[in-house]
Design a protein around this motif. Structure first.
Motif, PDB file in Angstrom:
ATOM      1  N   GLU A 235       1.904  -7.096  -5.066  1.00 37.92           N
ATOM      2  CA  GLU A 235       2.506  -6.119  -4.164  1.00 37.92           C
ATOM      3  C   GLU A 235       1.437  -5.467  -3.293  1.00 37.92           C
ATOM      4  N   GLU A 236       0.317  -5.116  -3.901  1.00 45.65           N
ATOM      5  CA  GLU A 236      -0.753  -4.453  -3.163  1.00 45.65           C
ATOM      6  C   GLU A 236      -1.275  -5.330  -2.033  1.00 45.65           C
ATOM      7  N   ASP A 237      -1.496  -6.602  -2.323  1.00 47.55           N
ATOM      8  CA  ASP A 237      -2.033  -7.497  -1.294  1.00 47.55           C
ATOM      9  C   ASP A 237      -1.024  -7.727  -0.176  1.00 47.55           C
TER      10      ASP A 237
ATOM     11  N   LEU B  28       1.635  -5.837   0.831  1.00 46.56           N
ATOM     12  CA  LEU B  28       1.883  -4.667   1.680  1.00 46.56           C
ATOM     13  C   LEU B  28       0.636  -4.266   2.453  1.00 46.56           C
ATOM     14  N   GLY B  29      -0.530  -4.444   1.848  1.00 41.46           N
ATOM     15  CA  GLY B  29      -1.767  -4.142   2.556  1.00 41.46           C
ATOM     16  C   GLY B  29      -1.982  -5.075   3.739  1.00 41.46           C
ATOM     17  N   THR B  30      -1.636  -6.354   3.559  1.00 40.32           N
ATOM     18  CA  THR B  30      -1.769  -7.325   4.642  1.00 40.32           C
ATOM     19  C   THR B  30      -0.828  -6.984   5.791  1.00 40.32           C
TER      20      THR B  30
ATOM     21  N   GLU C 237       0.538  -4.038   6.442  1.00 41.05           N
ATOM     22  CA  GLU C 237       0.118  -2.785   7.050  1.00 41.05           C
ATOM     23  C   GLU C 237      -1.047  -3.011   8.001  1.00 41.05           C
ATOM     24  N   GLY C 238      -2.001  -3.843   7.603  1.00 36.88           N
ATOM     25  CA  GLY C 238      -3.141  -4.127   8.470  1.00 36.88           C
ATOM     26  C   GLY C 238      -2.737  -4.818   9.758  1.00 36.88           C
TER      27      GLY C 238
ATOM     28  N   LYS D 199      -0.828  -1.933  11.984  1.00 39.82           N
ATOM     29  CA  LYS D 199      -1.509  -0.678  12.318  1.00 39.82           C
ATOM     30  C   LYS D 199      -2.042  -0.718  13.745  1.00 39.82           C
TER      31      LYS D 199
ATOM     32  N   ARG E  75       5.242   3.725   4.910  1.00 43.19           N
ATOM     33  CA  ARG E  75       3.896   3.955   5.416  1.00 43.19           C
ATOM     34  C   ARG E  75       3.959   4.181   6.927  1.00 43.19           C
TER      35      ARG E  75
END
Length: 214
Positions: free
Chosen positions: A129-131, A133-135, A137-138, A141, A174
């Motif tokens: 999940e972290e990877d 959503l982080g991808t 979001e990046g 942004k 986010r």
């Protein structure tokens, strides 16, 4: 475009995404409303989509199901609208990438909705999940567009998915997600599509209330 275009949907379904895409194209289309558990599972519709699910479109003799496929197919019908980057352009890669990225996102969101134990990242299509959503979001942004200098079906599908999952509190709101979704959900075609489907929902509710009073 000489072939007729028919849209099979329910106003409280993922068909709202396909409706938005249809409105972006400006193409004329006929809407066929289906009901869960009845006409959606009837033989007549299963001949269109054996899954008995919406949305689907029929363009002449061609049937397309799944929102991503519908969006890409419709984008290619109206090249003048520039809803897909030109074939061979550098923007074509991210166009395919972020449309396809909505598949792993949906896997994660469905698992969360079911309150399931998330699978081993080595087996899960979304990894962690972290990877995931982080991808995402990046990628979003400080960006207005995902593929080139024009709004495309990739922006539509990502904005629609973000809105859908944040609405049901499955996706953390986010700032990058809310900003991207709100920017594109306020497009004229998106607002038109929502108005159409919201009116259909209101009509269904009025019909149900009328039956109860008989």
């Amino acid at each position: 475009m000489n072939a007729s275009l028919t849209f099979y949907t329910h106003p409280m379904s993922r068909g709202r995404v396909a409706r938005w895409m249809l409105e972006e194209t400006g193409l004329p289309y006929e809407t066929v409303l289906l009901e869960y558990g009845t006409t959606m599972k009837a033989p007549e519709y299963r001949a269109i989509n054996p899954m008995g699910k919406v949305p689907a479109i029929k363009h002449g003799d061609t049937v397309v199901t799944e929102n991503a496929a519908i969006a890409m197919y419709l984008a290619d019908l109206v090249p003048g609208k520039q809803l897909s980057p030109p074939v061979g352009s550098a923007a074509r890669g991210p166009y395919y990438r972020w449309i396809s990225f909505m598949g792993p996102l949906e896997q994660l969101m469905v698992a969360k909705a079911a309150k399931a134990v998330l699978p081993d990242p080595r087996m899960a299509g979304f990894g962690t999940e972290e990877d995931l959503l982080g991808t995402l979001e990046g990628a979003l942004k400080d960006r207005e567009l995902l593929a080139g200098e024009q709004f495309t079906a990739a922006d539509l599908l990502v904005a629609a998915s973000l809105s859908w999952y944040m609405q049901f509190k499955l996706l953390e709101a986010r700032p990058a997600f809310t900003k991207f979704a709100e920017r594109h959900r306020n497009r004229p075609a998106a607002l038109r599509a929502d108005q159409i489907d919201n009116a259909l929902i209101a009509g269904q509710q009025e019909g149900s209330d009328a039956q109860k009073t008989r």
